[in-house]
Design an enzyme around this catalytic site. Sequence first.
Site, PDB file in Angstrom:
ATOM      1  N   TRP A   1      -9.544  -3.508  -0.762  1.00  0.00           N
ATOM      2  CA  TRP A   1      -9.896  -4.339   0.398  1.00  0.00           C
ATOM      3  C   TRP A   1      -8.724  -4.571   1.335  1.00  0.00           C
ATOM      4  CZ3 TRP A   1      -6.444  -8.187   0.114  1.00  0.00           C
ATOM      5  CH2 TRP A   1      -5.945  -8.520  -1.158  1.00  0.00           C
ATOM      6  N   ASN A   2      -7.491  -4.300   0.894  1.00  0.00           N
ATOM      7  CA  ASN A   2      -6.363  -4.789   1.700  1.00  0.00           C
ATOM      8  C   ASN A   2      -6.154  -4.012   3.004  1.00  0.00           C
ATOM      9  OD1 ASN A   2      -5.365  -2.609   0.238  1.00  0.00           O
ATOM     10  ND2 ASN A   2      -3.324  -3.472   0.040  1.00  0.00           N
TER      11      ASN A   2
ATOM     12  N   ALA B   1     -14.200  -1.265  -1.254  1.00  0.00           N
ATOM     13  CA  ALA B   1     -14.149  -2.542  -1.977  1.00  0.00           C
ATOM     14  C   ALA B   1     -15.334  -3.411  -1.576  1.00  0.00           C
ATOM     15  CB  ALA B   1     -12.837  -3.256  -1.654  1.00  0.00           C
TER      16      ALA B   1
ATOM     17  N   GLY C   1      -5.836   1.346  -5.667  1.00  0.00           N
ATOM     18  CA  GLY C   1      -6.149   0.010  -6.175  1.00  0.00           C
ATOM     19  C   GLY C   1      -5.139  -0.390  -7.229  1.00  0.00           C
ATOM     20  N   SER C   2      -5.560  -1.274  -8.107  1.00  0.00           N
ATOM     21  CA  SER C   2      -4.620  -1.841  -9.074  1.00  0.00           C
ATOM     22  C   SER C   2      -4.338  -0.855 -10.219  1.00  0.00           C
ATOM     23  CB  SER C   2      -5.201  -3.135  -9.643  1.00  0.00           C
ATOM     24  OG  SER C   2      -6.406  -2.852 -10.304  1.00  0.00           O
TER      25      SER C   2
ATOM     26  N   GLU D   1      -3.186   6.010  -6.384  1.00  0.00           N
ATOM     27  CA  GLU D   1      -2.284   5.212  -5.531  1.00  0.00           C
ATOM     28  C   GLU D   1      -2.407   3.783  -6.023  1.00  0.00           C
ATOM     29  OE1 GLU D   1      -0.304   6.362  -3.248  1.00  0.00           O
ATOM     30  OE2 GLU D   1      -1.063   8.381  -2.916  1.00  0.00           O
ATOM     31  N   LEU D   2      -1.454   3.361  -6.856  1.00  0.00           N
ATOM     32  CA  LEU D   2      -1.651   2.108  -7.596  1.00  0.00           C
ATOM     33  C   LEU D   2      -0.710   1.001  -7.126  1.00  0.00           C
ATOM     34  CD1 LEU D   2      -2.174   3.827 -11.067  1.00  0.00           C
ATOM     35  CD2 LEU D   2      -3.860   3.316  -9.303  1.00  0.00           C
TER      36      LEU D   2
ATOM     37  N   ARG E   1       3.870  -8.016   6.460  1.00  0.00           N
ATOM     38  CA  ARG E   1       2.800  -7.139   6.919  1.00  0.00           C
ATOM     39  C   ARG E   1       1.581  -7.374   6.025  1.00  0.00           C
ATOM     40  NH1 ARG E   1       2.586  -1.186   5.545  1.00  0.00           N
ATOM     41  NH2 ARG E   1       1.013  -0.302   6.913  1.00  0.00           N
TER      42      ARG E   1
ATOM     43  N   GLU F   1       3.081  -8.075  -9.375  1.00  0.00           N
ATOM     44  CA  GLU F   1       2.812  -7.937  -7.951  1.00  0.00           C
ATOM     45  C   GLU F   1       2.286  -9.273  -7.416  1.00  0.00           C
ATOM     46  OE1 GLU F   1      -0.202  -4.974  -7.308  1.00  0.00           O
ATOM     47  OE2 GLU F   1       0.758  -4.273  -5.469  1.00  0.00           O
TER      48      GLU F   1
ATOM     49  N   SER G   1       5.094   3.501   5.729  1.00  0.00           N
ATOM     50  CA  SER G   1       3.810   4.191   5.923  1.00  0.00           C
ATOM     51  C   SER G   1       3.833   5.010   7.204  1.00  0.00           C
ATOM     52  CB  SER G   1       2.683   3.152   6.009  1.00  0.00           C
ATOM     53  OG  SER G   1       2.701   2.356   4.855  1.00  0.00           O
TER      54      SER G   1
ATOM     55  N   GLU H   1      -0.406  11.099  -0.321  1.00  0.00           N
ATOM     56  CA  GLU H   1      -1.356  11.056   0.796  1.00  0.00           C
ATOM     57  C   GLU H   1      -0.570  11.124   2.100  1.00  0.00           C
ATOM     58  OE1 GLU H   1      -3.732   7.473  -0.072  1.00  0.00           O
ATOM     59  OE2 GLU H   1      -5.201   8.822  -0.968  1.00  0.00           O
TER      60      GLU H   1
HETATM   61  P1  NAP Z   1      -8.775  -3.229  -7.652  1.00  0.00           P
HETATM   62  O1  NAP Z   1      -9.319  -4.455  -8.240  1.00  0.00           O
HETATM   63  O2  NAP Z   1      -8.199  -2.206  -8.537  1.00  0.00           O
HETATM   64  O3  NAP Z   1      -9.947  -2.630  -6.755  1.00  0.00           O
HETATM   65  C1  NAP Z   1      -9.791  -1.456  -6.020  1.00  0.00           C
HETATM   66  C2  NAP Z   1     -11.097  -0.713  -5.985  1.00  0.00           C
HETATM   67  O4  NAP Z   1     -11.473  -0.361  -7.305  1.00  0.00           O
HETATM   68  C3  NAP Z   1     -12.242  -1.524  -5.402  1.00  0.00           C
HETATM   69  O5  NAP Z   1     -13.093  -0.660  -4.674  1.00  0.00           O
HETATM   70  C4  NAP Z   1     -12.935  -2.021  -6.648  1.00  0.00           C
HETATM   71  O6  NAP Z   1     -14.308  -2.283  -6.460  1.00  0.00           O
HETATM   72  C5  NAP Z   1     -12.788  -0.819  -7.555  1.00  0.00           C
HETATM   73  N1  NAP Z   1     -12.934  -1.143  -8.975  1.00  0.00           N
HETATM   74  C6  NAP Z   1     -12.720  -2.317  -9.616  1.00  0.00           C
HETATM   75  N2  NAP Z   1     -13.003  -2.199 -10.930  1.00  0.00           N
HETATM   76  C7  NAP Z   1     -13.420  -0.915 -11.121  1.00  0.00           C
HETATM   77  C8  NAP Z   1     -13.850  -0.180 -12.251  1.00  0.00           C
HETATM   78  N3  NAP Z   1     -13.924  -0.721 -13.467  1.00  0.00           N
HETATM   79  N4  NAP Z   1     -14.207   1.112 -12.078  1.00  0.00           N
HETATM   80  C9  NAP Z   1     -14.149   1.676 -10.866  1.00  0.00           C
HETATM   81  N5  NAP Z   1     -13.742   1.037  -9.755  1.00  0.00           N
HETATM   82  C10 NAP Z   1     -13.367  -0.247  -9.881  1.00  0.00           C
HETATM   83  O7  NAP Z   1      -7.632  -3.540  -6.596  1.00  0.00           O
HETATM   84  P2  NAP Z   1      -7.656  -4.562  -5.394  1.00  0.00           P
HETATM   85  O8  NAP Z   1      -7.320  -5.913  -5.878  1.00  0.00           O
HETATM   86  O9  NAP Z   1      -8.892  -4.389  -4.590  1.00  0.00           O
HETATM   87  O10 NAP Z   1      -6.483  -3.967  -4.488  1.00  0.00           O
HETATM   88  C11 NAP Z   1      -5.192  -4.382  -4.640  1.00  0.00           C
HETATM   89  C12 NAP Z   1      -4.390  -3.379  -5.469  1.00  0.00           C
HETATM   90  O11 NAP Z   1      -4.395  -2.117  -4.816  1.00  0.00           O
HETATM   91  C13 NAP Z   1      -2.946  -3.781  -5.588  1.00  0.00           C
HETATM   92  O12 NAP Z   1      -2.497  -3.548  -6.890  1.00  0.00           O
HETATM   93  C14 NAP Z   1      -2.257  -2.841  -4.607  1.00  0.00           C
HETATM   94  O13 NAP Z   1      -0.897  -2.603  -4.878  1.00  0.00           O
HETATM   95  C15 NAP Z   1      -3.075  -1.608  -4.749  1.00  0.00           C
HETATM   96  N6  NAP Z   1      -2.911  -0.744  -3.584  1.00  0.00           N
HETATM   97  C16 NAP Z   1      -2.200   0.406  -3.747  1.00  0.00           C
HETATM   98  C17 NAP Z   1      -1.972   1.225  -2.657  1.00  0.00           C
HETATM   99  C18 NAP Z   1      -1.187   2.492  -2.789  1.00  0.00           C
HETATM  100  O14 NAP Z   1      -1.267   3.333  -1.886  1.00  0.00           O
HETATM  101  N7  NAP Z   1      -0.432   2.682  -3.846  1.00  0.00           N
HETATM  102  C19 NAP Z   1      -2.490   0.867  -1.408  1.00  0.00           C
HETATM  103  C20 NAP Z   1      -3.213  -0.307  -1.286  1.00  0.00           C
HETATM  104  C21 NAP Z   1      -3.417  -1.112  -2.397  1.00  0.00           C
HETATM  105  P3  NAP Z   1     -14.829  -3.780  -6.225  1.00  0.00           P
HETATM  106  O15 NAP Z   1     -14.288  -4.214  -4.929  1.00  0.00           O
HETATM  107  O16 NAP Z   1     -16.298  -3.623  -6.208  1.00  0.00           O
HETATM  108  O17 NAP Z   1     -14.319  -4.602  -7.364  1.00  0.00           O
END
Ligand code: NAP
Length: 497
Positions: A170-171, A196, A248-249, A270-271, A298, A401, A461, A478
Amino acid sequence: MSTTTTGASSDAAQRERDVVGSVATGLLVGGERVEGGDGRTIDVVDPSTEEVLASVADATPEDGQRALAAAAAAQGEWGRTPPRERGEVLRRAWELVTARVDDLALLMTLEMGKSLAESRAEIAYAAEFFRWFSEEAVRVDGRWSTSPDGATRLLTMRQPVGPCLFVTPWNFPMAMGTRKIAPAVAAGCTMVVKPASQTPLTMSALADVLAEAGLPAGVLNVVTTSRTGEVVEPIVRDGRLRKLSFTGSTPVGRTLVEQSAQQLLRTSMELGGNAPFLVFDDADLDAAVDGAMLAKMRNVGEACTSANRFHVQRGVLEEFTRRLTERMAALVVGRGTEDGVDVGPLIDERQRGKVEELVGDAVDGGARVLTGGERTGGRGYFYAPTVLADVPASARLLREEVFGPVAPVVAFDTEEEGVAQANDTEYGLVSYVYTRDVGRALRVCEQVETGMVGLNQGVVSNPAAPFGGVKQSGFGREGGREGIDEYLETKYVGMTI
Ligand code: NAP
């Protein structure tokens, strides 16, 4: 810090309703907008008011399978489309997104919270992936060579990997999508996108832009769901899927990698991050403080690249901390749609609670709050920009984090100690380094264990650069020339002529 309290005027409120009302709320499957199989919906909430903005379709696992089937059906023809045609779709999409930046920025701010200026910046960055990969689409090539013994000719070709699944956070509701969609389109892959649950509207609007730009039905399918694991896992385990790219996470990334092992699926991860921001005694302090504000604030601090911890050499510790505190304290917190607002709300109460918990843990361990350190505003998930000094080495926020507007400052004495502090984490996405000594700059860039380094700059970025991490921040890149490689398979033909 000051907090704005004015609500939207009636004209502004009407425009908000119009922009939200213009977005399709159904799933996108094979070019058709459809309701979820059991008719359920997900509410999308404005994090600055806690009010429901819209409701979107909530896909069932069967809907997920239908979306994958649509992507698989479209793959053959799409993969054979001339590269220039694919590039032209992306080029038109870049033009359309750029022309509509005002409405798209308002939509993004309403569902995600950040200021309009930040939403515009994300959209410019996101759209740039369309332009960059419109140019890369026509540069996919192969090799022709003679084997060392002269007996065989070797032809190497690169082909689209096939149907992909993209799961995004979502971010950055648009950019985390375009970083995957653009290279996949350029390479000739079809896809299912699972945005998300908290920010599905921006992706829905983007999908319509791509259709308008000429992307054929079935190439991009969008599935929104609250039953995330139930919908995603069967797709990941399905033999029709050839590639998973996840942002995501780290815990969810690990789960998806485990699930993908059964099919030996190609994956990009990309975690999470825990970026260190190193300031050496010889740094240009004006530049370091400007860079610190960018790297920390940011996206309200809700970025994987966000500076999570500030490691400052003893000689400039006091001055840097004083200036950083002044700048953080001067930020205006408020609804992202309002003029003059620098810092919007966090995404939800859970995220704000986590920030509070990490700050509380540091303060209990002896950290001093120089500014902020508390929630703010009435409704909405606001948290005050915060600077913490004397943060103990045991504080959780040095290892976890934060994902919020909190800057913990820690001292170091020697270059070796600074690098050791920077690397003392399981994550490895990005480091920031401020020094004017060329030798030190290069030494430290070599020694930090991250996929990216911001050397005397607070943002890394860039669509023309390979974005990605090492260690538990994941793998794959990416953007840049590397970005399209994630969507191409290499095939070699040995020929006797
Ligand atoms: P998240 O909880 O891991 O969610 C990310 C995505 O994964 C969402 O679409 C979520 O869907 C989905 N998801 C959740 N549980 C899942 C499962 N069991 N199976 C499959 N998909 C699942 O992360 P977030 O809190 O939204 O985002 C923040 C994290 O993203 C932070 O750790 C951040 O550092 C990381 N991030 C990394 C990068 C990078 O490029 N390295 C860039 C941006 C963000 P739902 O929304 O439906 O739960």
